[in-house]
Design an enzyme around this catalytic site. Structure first.
Site, PDB file in Angstrom:
ATOM      1  N   ARG A 100     -26.747  12.473   7.615  1.00  0.00           N
ATOM      2  CA  ARG A 100     -27.834  11.909   6.805  1.00  0.00           C
ATOM      3  C   ARG A 100     -29.159  12.506   7.279  1.00  0.00           C
ATOM      4  O   ARG A 100     -29.359  12.727   8.480  1.00  0.00           O
ATOM      5  CB  ARG A 100     -27.843  10.388   7.026  1.00  0.00           C
ATOM      6  CG  ARG A 100     -28.874   9.597   6.233  1.00  0.00           C
ATOM      7  CD  ARG A 100     -28.533   9.522   4.794  1.00  0.00           C
ATOM      8  NE  ARG A 100     -29.234   8.424   4.114  1.00  0.00           N
ATOM      9  CZ  ARG A 100     -29.323   8.363   2.789  1.00  0.00           C
ATOM     10  NH1 ARG A 100     -28.785   9.281   2.013  1.00  0.00           N
ATOM     11  NH2 ARG A 100     -29.944   7.344   2.217  1.00  0.00           N
ATOM     12  N   THR A 376     -26.029  12.284  -6.841  1.00  0.00           N
ATOM     13  CA  THR A 376     -25.347  12.586  -5.597  1.00  0.00           C
ATOM     14  C   THR A 376     -24.057  13.250  -6.031  1.00  0.00           C
ATOM     15  O   THR A 376     -23.767  13.314  -7.217  1.00  0.00           O
ATOM     16  CB  THR A 376     -25.138  11.252  -4.839  1.00  0.00           C
ATOM     17  OG1 THR A 376     -26.421  10.739  -4.488  1.00  0.00           O
ATOM     18  CG2 THR A 376     -24.288  11.356  -3.601  1.00  0.00           C
ATOM     19  N   THR A 394     -25.972  14.634  -0.895  1.00  0.00           N
ATOM     20  CA  THR A 394     -27.029  14.309  -1.854  1.00  0.00           C
ATOM     21  C   THR A 394     -28.365  14.929  -1.483  1.00  0.00           C
ATOM     22  O   THR A 394     -28.636  15.190  -0.307  1.00  0.00           O
ATOM     23  CB  THR A 394     -27.189  12.764  -1.931  1.00  0.00           C
ATOM     24  OG1 THR A 394     -28.140  12.435  -2.937  1.00  0.00           O
ATOM     25  CG2 THR A 394     -27.633  12.165  -0.615  1.00  0.00           C
ATOM     26  N   ASN A 396     -30.719  13.111  -3.046  1.00  0.00           N
ATOM     27  CA  ASN A 396     -31.222  11.857  -3.596  1.00  0.00           C
ATOM     28  C   ASN A 396     -31.449  12.021  -5.101  1.00  0.00           C
ATOM     29  O   ASN A 396     -30.532  11.889  -5.867  1.00  0.00           O
ATOM     30  CB  ASN A 396     -32.459  11.338  -2.875  1.00  0.00           C
ATOM     31  CG  ASN A 396     -32.730   9.900  -3.255  1.00  0.00           C
ATOM     32  OD1 ASN A 396     -31.803   9.172  -3.582  1.00  0.00           O
ATOM     33  ND2 ASN A 396     -33.976   9.479  -3.250  1.00  0.00           N
ATOM     34  N   ASP A 418     -35.269   6.458  -0.154  1.00  0.00           N
ATOM     35  CA  ASP A 418     -34.254   5.439   0.160  1.00  0.00           C
ATOM     36  C   ASP A 418     -34.736   4.462   1.237  1.00  0.00           C
ATOM     37  O   ASP A 418     -34.085   3.453   1.501  1.00  0.00           O
ATOM     38  CB  ASP A 418     -32.936   6.092   0.602  1.00  0.00           C
ATOM     39  CG  ASP A 418     -32.042   6.447  -0.580  1.00  0.00           C
ATOM     40  OD1 ASP A 418     -32.375   6.076  -1.722  1.00  0.00           O
ATOM     41  OD2 ASP A 418     -31.010   7.099  -0.361  1.00  0.00           O
ATOM     42  N   SER A 447     -28.244   4.080   3.171  1.00  0.00           N
ATOM     43  CA  SER A 447     -27.536   4.706   2.052  1.00  0.00           C
ATOM     44  C   SER A 447     -26.488   3.749   1.496  1.00  0.00           C
ATOM     45  O   SER A 447     -26.136   2.751   2.138  1.00  0.00           O
ATOM     46  CB  SER A 447     -26.854   5.979   2.560  1.00  0.00           C
ATOM     47  OG  SER A 447     -26.014   6.535   1.570  1.00  0.00           O
ATOM     48  N   SER A 448     -25.983   4.086   0.315  1.00  0.00           N
ATOM     49  CA  SER A 448     -24.826   3.381  -0.252  1.00  0.00           C
ATOM     50  C   SER A 448     -23.612   4.283  -0.339  1.00  0.00           C
ATOM     51  O   SER A 448     -22.567   3.861  -0.859  1.00  0.00           O
ATOM     52  CB  SER A 448     -25.158   2.884  -1.662  1.00  0.00           C
ATOM     53  OG  SER A 448     -26.168   1.919  -1.618  1.00  0.00           O
ATOM     54  N   GLY A 467     -23.821   7.824  -7.448  1.00  0.00           N
ATOM     55  CA  GLY A 467     -24.213   6.657  -8.238  1.00  0.00           C
ATOM     56  C   GLY A 467     -25.121   5.676  -7.525  1.00  0.00           C
ATOM     57  O   GLY A 467     -25.200   4.512  -7.933  1.00  0.00           O
ATOM     58  N   GLY A 468     -25.820   6.105  -6.442  1.00  0.00           N
ATOM     59  CA  GLY A 468     -26.772   5.216  -5.782  1.00  0.00           C
ATOM     60  C   GLY A 468     -26.133   3.899  -5.410  1.00  0.00           C
ATOM     61  O   GLY A 468     -25.045   3.859  -4.825  1.00  0.00           O
TER      62      GLY A 468
HETATM   63  N1  GLY Z   1     -29.530   8.588  -2.036  1.00  0.00           N
HETATM   64  C1  GLY Z   1     -28.510   7.704  -2.403  1.00  0.00           C
HETATM   65  C2  GLY Z   1     -27.793   7.083  -1.254  1.00  0.00           C
HETATM   66  O1  GLY Z   1     -27.834   7.621  -0.171  1.00  0.00           O
HETATM   67  O2  GLY Z   1     -27.182   6.050  -1.375  1.00  0.00           O
END
Ligand code: GLY
Length: 570
Positions: A100, A376, A394, A396, A418, A447-448, A467-468
């Site tokens: 990340r 993503t 991603t 983002n 984020d 993050s998700s 998909g965030g």
């Molecule tokens: N940028 C989307 C995530 O990391 O969840």
């Protein structure tokens, strides 16, 4: 106003069909074979992974090759200027790698607020002030260092070839560039490459990216230092300074990917491993499965309102808890806290009502959701030996912060968005975010992303989605389709989906996801339903203990799935 509160109800109900027959007629055929499998968002990237498997590479070699090819042919999300997570099961061991992005050293708590303390959203979305320190160069290298079987240069070669010799622009890429033209056009450095003559590259034309090819060649030769040091790092700092950013060559040099203990849980006869903090993904998957097992969700009729109701109530609580989460150094809860038996038992007792619980009453200790971008990309790979790799990566937003580094050839991310720009206060979208996810130098933004692997004695699968904030609910639905209902992989991926994330308090519904009578019953129980065109884009693979492999790309996107067949006589 609810979706079904007016005459629109009838129109909506007419387009809903029974969920029991939801596999689209346009579904791709599942790819099945025995020598390894790849599923990704772009056919050229899937082919790159298959090429590496055919050359004798293992799942990690092929996954890294696929990810690097996506950095060339799918610049909306594939990247070297962003970050991601990998969850793998290699030789029976589940591992998780965190690459990340981090906040630059000069980042500060209030950097996205104006003089009145109001968030200025554009600052965290557009241009290099929005960019976190890229993690992909170090992460993909590190993954290969630990598990790769082929030479590093061989794994990078397909991406170099795609960038140098060129690749055919897909309709999806042309459309994505056109949609992002305003953002990309703000930076002459980006427009020169992605808007030649002011227009997006036409579908069917050959696109060459010579600067990116040279960067990849240097990366193939010298590893991440080729990008995080020397002239390429200097070029990143120069263009960042030029456009008001704070990203420095020293940030790139200081960046480290981190091996982490995956979140591992047992559910419905399977063991699942997914990403721990700084992603909330694995925790949400684990909480959802833990709550559903406790209430014997599998005994409810598959397509009935009770099933959807209980799933949504589980998500409502998992997402309420999510908002305590952040970088491991500042998070106010851990995976152990939220997957603790006592906590899950307590949450499960809350699921007794047959009515929707208003989200306002599920306060937990938490605050509402951060807005997260949906651009993503996820890839899954299996090799013939039963190893699997699941990578979500991603920038983002689509094309990240919009700034391409001249002479380097890749785009920088806008992952700083984020973070919670103004913890505890509503942002422009009326959402409030937690202090645990406030901006701080060196921190990783919450993050998700939920790359996952799941296995039982007879088989192993890898899956994930873009998909965030919808990533965990999309991923868990595909898991449940296989683990609880025994779908084959392609059917599990295809099946229409729903989503709820506590705030806003509504169920988002893909076309065909709810039978009309189910939708009506959910409304009667107090739910607000909102139509949504599509949720996620899952790419999944499965390998059995007998060595057969299967790959499934999501018909929601133009991704592709392929398998390697062993050479005749081998
Ligand atoms: N940028 C989307 C995530 O990391 O969840």
């Amino acid at each position: 106003m609810t979706l079904f509160s007016s005459s629109r109800r009838l129109a909506f109900l007419l387009v809903l069909t029974i969920i029991a027959a939801p596999v689209s007629a346009a579904s791709p055929d599942p790819a099945r074979g025995t020598g390894g499998a790849v599923a990704s968002a772009a056919p050229a990237a899937t082919q790159a992974g298959l090429e590496i498997l055919r050359a004798g590479g293992n799942a990690v070699d092929a996954a890294v090759a696929t990810a690097l090819a996506l950095a060339v042919v799918h610049p909306q999300a594939g990247n070297l200027g962003g970050g991601g997570f990998a969850v793998a099961r290699m030789d029976g061991e589940a591992t998780a790698l965190d690459f990340r992005e981090t906040a630059p050293a000069a980042a500060s708590h209030d950097m996205y607020l104006d003089a009145k303390g109001e968030p200025v959203t554009e600052r965290s979305l557009v241009g290099p002030l929005a960019a976190g320190v890229p993690g992909s160069p170090a992460g993909l290298w590190e993954l290969h260092q630990r598990y790769g079987a082929l030479d590093w240069a061989q794994v990078v070669a397909p991406a170099i070839r795609l960038a140098g010799d060129g690749f055919v622009v897909t309709a999806r890429l042309e459309k994505s560039v056109a949609k992002a033209a305003q953002l990309l056009g703000r930076f002459p450095e980006t427009a020169a490459v992605w808007l030649p003559g002011g227009e997006p590259p036409a579908a069917g034309s050959l696109m060459k990216l010579p600067d990116l090819a040279a960067t990849l060649a240097a990366y193939a030769e010298r590893g991440p230092e080729a990008i995080t040091g020397g002239p390429l790092a200097a070029a990143i700092e120069i263009v960042s300074n030029r456009h008001g950013g704070i990203l420095k060559a020293a940030d790139l040099k200081a960046y480290r990917s981190v091996w982490r203990e995956p979140v591992v849980f047992d559910a419905f006869g399977w063991r699942v491993a997914s990403m721990p903090l700084p992603s909330s993904g694995g925790i949400i998957l684990g909480q959802t499965a833990g709550l559903l097992e406790r209430i014997e969700w599998q005994r409810t009729p598959r397509f009935g309102a009770e099933r959807a109701h209980l799933l949504v109530e589980a998500w409502r609580r998992a997402y309420a808890d999510r908002f305590l989460l952040g970088d491991p150094s500042t998070s106010r809860a851990t995976a152990a806290d939220l997957l603790d038996d006592e906590w899950l038992d307590r949450r499960a007792r809350e699921l007794r009502s047959r009515r929707a619980t208003p989200s306002d009453e599920v306060r937990s200790w938490s605050l509402p959701a951060a807005r997260e971008s949906t651009e993503t990309t996820h890839l899954s790979v299996a090799d013939g030996a039963g190893n699997v790799v699941s990578i979500t990566t991603t920038l983002n937003g689509s094309f990240g912060c919009g700034l391409l580094v001249p002479g380097v050839g890749f785009l920088l991310n806008n992952e700083m968005d984020d973070f919670a720009a103004a913890p505890g206060r509503p942002n422009l979208y009326g959402l409030i975010q937690g202090e645990a996810n406030a901006v701080g130098p060196g921190k990783r933004m919450l993050s998700s992303m939920s790359p996952a692997v799941a296995w039982r004695e007879t088989e192993t699968m890898a899956l994930g989605s873009p998909g965030g904030s919808t990533i965990p609910t999309v991923t868990v639905q595909v898991l449940l389709n296989v683990m609880v209902d025994g779908d084959d992989l392609q059917a599990a991926v295809n099946r229409p989906r729903i989503h709820h994330q506590w705030m806003p308090d509504q169920i988002e519904v893909e076309p065909d996801a709810l039978a009309p009578e189910t939708a009506v019953e959910l409304e009667r129980r107090g739910y607000r339903l909102k139509a949504r065109n599509r949720l996620g884009e899952v790419n999944a693979v499965r390998v059995t203990s007998a060595g057969t492999v299967e790959a499934a790309a999501d018909p929601r996107g133009p991704g592709s799935a392929g398998v390697v067949q062993p050479a005749p006589g081998s």
